[in-house]
Motif scaffolding. Structure first.
Motif, mmCIF file in Angstrom:
data_model
loop_
_atom_site.group_PDB
_atom_site.id
_atom_site.type_symbol
_atom_site.label_atom_id
_atom_site.label_comp_id
_atom_site.label_asym_id
_atom_site.label_seq_id
_atom_site.Cartn_x
_atom_site.Cartn_y
_atom_site.Cartn_z
ATOM 1 N N VAL A 1 60.543 74.956 8.039
ATOM 2 C CA VAL A 1 60.862 73.500 7.540
ATOM 3 C C VAL A 1 62.461 72.607 7.767
ATOM 4 O O VAL A 1 62.691 72.921 6.680
ATOM 5 C CB VAL A 1 59.968 72.737 7.661
ATOM 6 N N SER A 2 62.891 72.220 8.466
ATOM 7 C CA SER A 2 64.191 71.613 7.975
ATOM 8 C C SER A 2 63.870 70.000 8.207
ATOM 9 O O SER A 2 63.547 69.738 9.163
ATOM 10 C CB SER A 2 65.381 72.097 9.009
ATOM 11 N N ASP A 3 65.058 68.975 8.358
ATOM 12 C CA ASP A 3 65.700 67.813 8.589
ATOM 13 C C ASP A 3 65.359 67.668 10.014
ATOM 14 O O ASP A 3 65.450 66.889 10.177
ATOM 15 C CB ASP A 3 67.013 67.007 8.660
ATOM 16 N N ASP A 4 65.890 68.971 10.569
ATOM 17 C CA ASP A 4 65.462 68.476 12.034
ATOM 18 C C ASP A 4 64.609 69.439 12.647
ATOM 19 O O ASP A 4 63.925 70.182 12.743
ATOM 20 C CB ASP A 4 67.122 69.491 12.702
ATOM 21 N N ALA A 5 63.126 68.626 13.108
ATOM 22 C CA ALA A 5 61.713 68.793 13.071
ATOM 23 C C ALA A 5 61.633 69.562 14.934
ATOM 24 O O ALA A 5 60.616 70.128 14.628
ATOM 25 C CB ALA A 5 60.612 67.655 13.430
ATOM 26 N N SER A 6 62.553 69.751 15.045
ATOM 27 C CA SER A 6 62.980 70.359 16.561
ATOM 28 C C SER A 6 62.843 72.026 15.925
ATOM 29 O O SER A 6 62.106 72.469 17.256
ATOM 30 C CB SER A 6 64.156 70.118 17.193
ATOM 31 N N VAL A 7 62.752 72.176 15.167
ATOM 32 C CA VAL A 7 63.071 73.702 14.991
ATOM 33 C C VAL A 7 61.619 74.661 15.169
ATOM 34 O O VAL A 7 61.040 75.338 14.937
ATOM 35 C CB VAL A 7 63.354 74.316 13.841
ATOM 36 N N ASN A 8 60.887 72.951 15.311
ATOM 37 C CA ASN A 8 58.924 73.476 15.077
ATOM 38 C C ASN A 8 58.425 73.514 16.269
ATOM 39 O O ASN A 8 57.559 73.533 16.243
ATOM 40 C CB ASN A 8 58.516 72.943 13.677
ATOM 41 N N GLY A 9 59.683 73.179 16.838
ATOM 42 C CA GLY A 9 58.809 73.178 18.805
ATOM 43 C C GLY A 9 58.344 74.796 18.936
ATOM 44 O O GLY A 9 58.938 75.657 18.997
ATOM 45 N N TYR A 10 56.863 75.124 19.922
ATOM 46 C CA TYR A 10 56.433 75.879 20.001
ATOM 47 C C TYR A 10 57.977 76.856 21.181
ATOM 48 O O TYR A 10 57.431 78.039 20.945
ATOM 49 C CB TYR A 10 55.780 76.316 21.423
ATOM 50 N N GLU A 11 58.463 75.698 21.322
ATOM 51 C CA GLU A 11 59.862 76.191 22.557
ATOM 52 C C GLU A 11 60.873 77.366 22.190
ATOM 53 O O GLU A 11 61.724 78.017 22.484
ATOM 54 C CB GLU A 11 60.225 76.009 23.801
ATOM 55 N N ILE A 12 60.293 77.343 20.775
ATOM 56 C CA ILE A 12 61.785 77.433 19.677
ATOM 57 C C ILE A 12 61.820 78.848 18.938
ATOM 58 O O ILE A 12 60.961 78.774 18.379
ATOM 59 C CB ILE A 12 62.240 76.772 18.443
ATOM 60 N N PRO A 13 62.427 79.791 19.310
ATOM 61 C CA PRO A 13 62.022 81.063 18.676
ATOM 62 C C PRO A 13 62.714 81.423 17.292
ATOM 63 O O PRO A 13 63.252 80.533 16.451
ATOM 64 C CB PRO A 13 62.803 82.405 19.176
ATOM 65 N N LYS A 14 62.232 82.136 16.170
ATOM 66 C CA LYS A 14 62.339 82.622 14.977
ATOM 67 C C LYS A 14 64.589 82.258 15.205
ATOM 68 O O LYS A 14 65.442 83.135 15.576
ATOM 69 C CB LYS A 14 62.316 83.867 14.730
ATOM 70 N N LEU A 15 64.601 81.052 14.287
ATOM 71 C CA LEU A 15 66.148 81.583 13.558
ATOM 72 C C LEU A 15 66.423 82.107 13.193
ATOM 73 O O LEU A 15 66.076 82.855 12.958
ATOM 74 C CB LEU A 15 66.816 79.426 13.855
#
Length: 304
Positions: A33-47
């Motif tokens: 979890v980061s300041d940008d909640a978009s990283v938790n979307g189902y479409e986002i792969p492992k960064l």
């Protein structure tokens, strides 16, 4: 096979028998979890910290699409976006042709690809212009140069487009079509071209950055797409596509030949992960992720 996303459903996929029933809510590979909640979307792969995560949003804060950019290859590692009841609409169905460098790199112009044609290749949108007609600004953002991939024009229009069209018009816009089995669900898409190894790179082309310097951009040897659909009732299903970047010299008017072609491109998401090194749909709980990524059923995806 469609599977329920509900945390009360148990799966046995790759789980140890002595784990407690609470393990169905575990997610050991989720993005932090980061300041940008978009990283938790189902479409986002492992960064991957080796690359830049770029999320393009609209003024109201809605996520339009995201990508992970490889500055060494001047090419996205992947792009990711969704179709839901809101962004599947055609409120502004006009191609803006708003070609621009990506403002993310305004302070790092050495990584900013200037607007230009690609010698020997077409500028292939990864997030297509026609996939973002729900607002003018959403469409404009698809013309950022970070969203472009050098593609054989025939491959782009006649072959890769075969899969993109189904994902957009049947499954994606199915979420706003009351007669569709996709109605009121959400389609999550992650796609791109392979640049992870030299064996997966077809070519390099010279492009100009916004400082006027000549830099090299990788041309992928393969293109991939991972699709996850979550229905309104929580049922989930996934499918993958893998396609070599070339002209297949098929009769595109032959419906049987094109259906065979589309189906030959189908694979599981697990297979895509092995080929690309990308951990797709990592924000699903482990049990659901393991289950939907290990299988795909063509009959659940109309148009194939």
């Amino acid at each position: 096979m469609a599977l329920a996303l509900s945390a009360t459903i148990m799966f046995s996929c790759d789980k140890k028998e002595n784990e407690s029933q609470d393990t169905n809510t575990n997610n050991v590979n989720a993005n932090v979890v980061s300041d940008d909640a978009s990283v938790n979307g189902y479409e986002i792969p492992k960064l991957d910290a080796h690359y830049d995560y770029i999320c393009h949003k609209l003024p109201n804060g809605d996520v339009n699409f995201a990508l992970e950019y490889d500055k060494a290859h001047m090419h996205p590692r992947w792009v990711a976006y969704t179709y839901n009841i809101k962004n599947a609409q055609k409120n502004a169905p006009t191609r803006t042709n708003a070609w621009n460098p990506d403002p993310f790199y305004n302070n790092q112009k050495q990584y900013q690809v200037d607007v230009q044609n690609f010698t020997g290749y077409s500028r292939g949108h990864l997030v297509g212009s026609a996939e973002r007609y729900y607002s003018t600004e959403a469409n404009e953002q698809t013309f950022y140069m970070t969203n472009m991939s050098p593609q054989n024009s025939t491959f782009n229009a006649d072959y890769w487009g075969e899969i993109e069209d189904k994902a957009r018009d049947i499954w994606g816009r199915g979420v706003i079509n009351q007669s569709s089995t996709f109605y009121e669900g959400t389609l999550y898409i992650t796609k791109g071209g392979t640049i992870n190894t030299e064996d997966n790179i077809l070519d390099y082309i010279n492009v100009r950055n916004t400082q006027g310097e000549v830099v090299r951009m990788a041309v992928p040897k393969y293109y991939f797409m991972a699709c996850l659909f979550v229905a309104k009732n929580g049922d989930a299903k996934a499918i993958g596509f893998w396609m070599e970047h070339k002209d297949y010299h098929l009769n595109t008017q032959d419906a049987t030949a094109m259906q065979t072609f589309r189906r030959n491109a189908v694979c599981t998401v697990d297979e895509l992960e092995q080929r690309t090194g990308i951990d797709f749909f990592c924000n699903l709980t482990d049990a659901v992720e393991n289950a939907v990524e290990s299988t795909c059923d063509i009959s659940l995806w109309p148009g194939l």
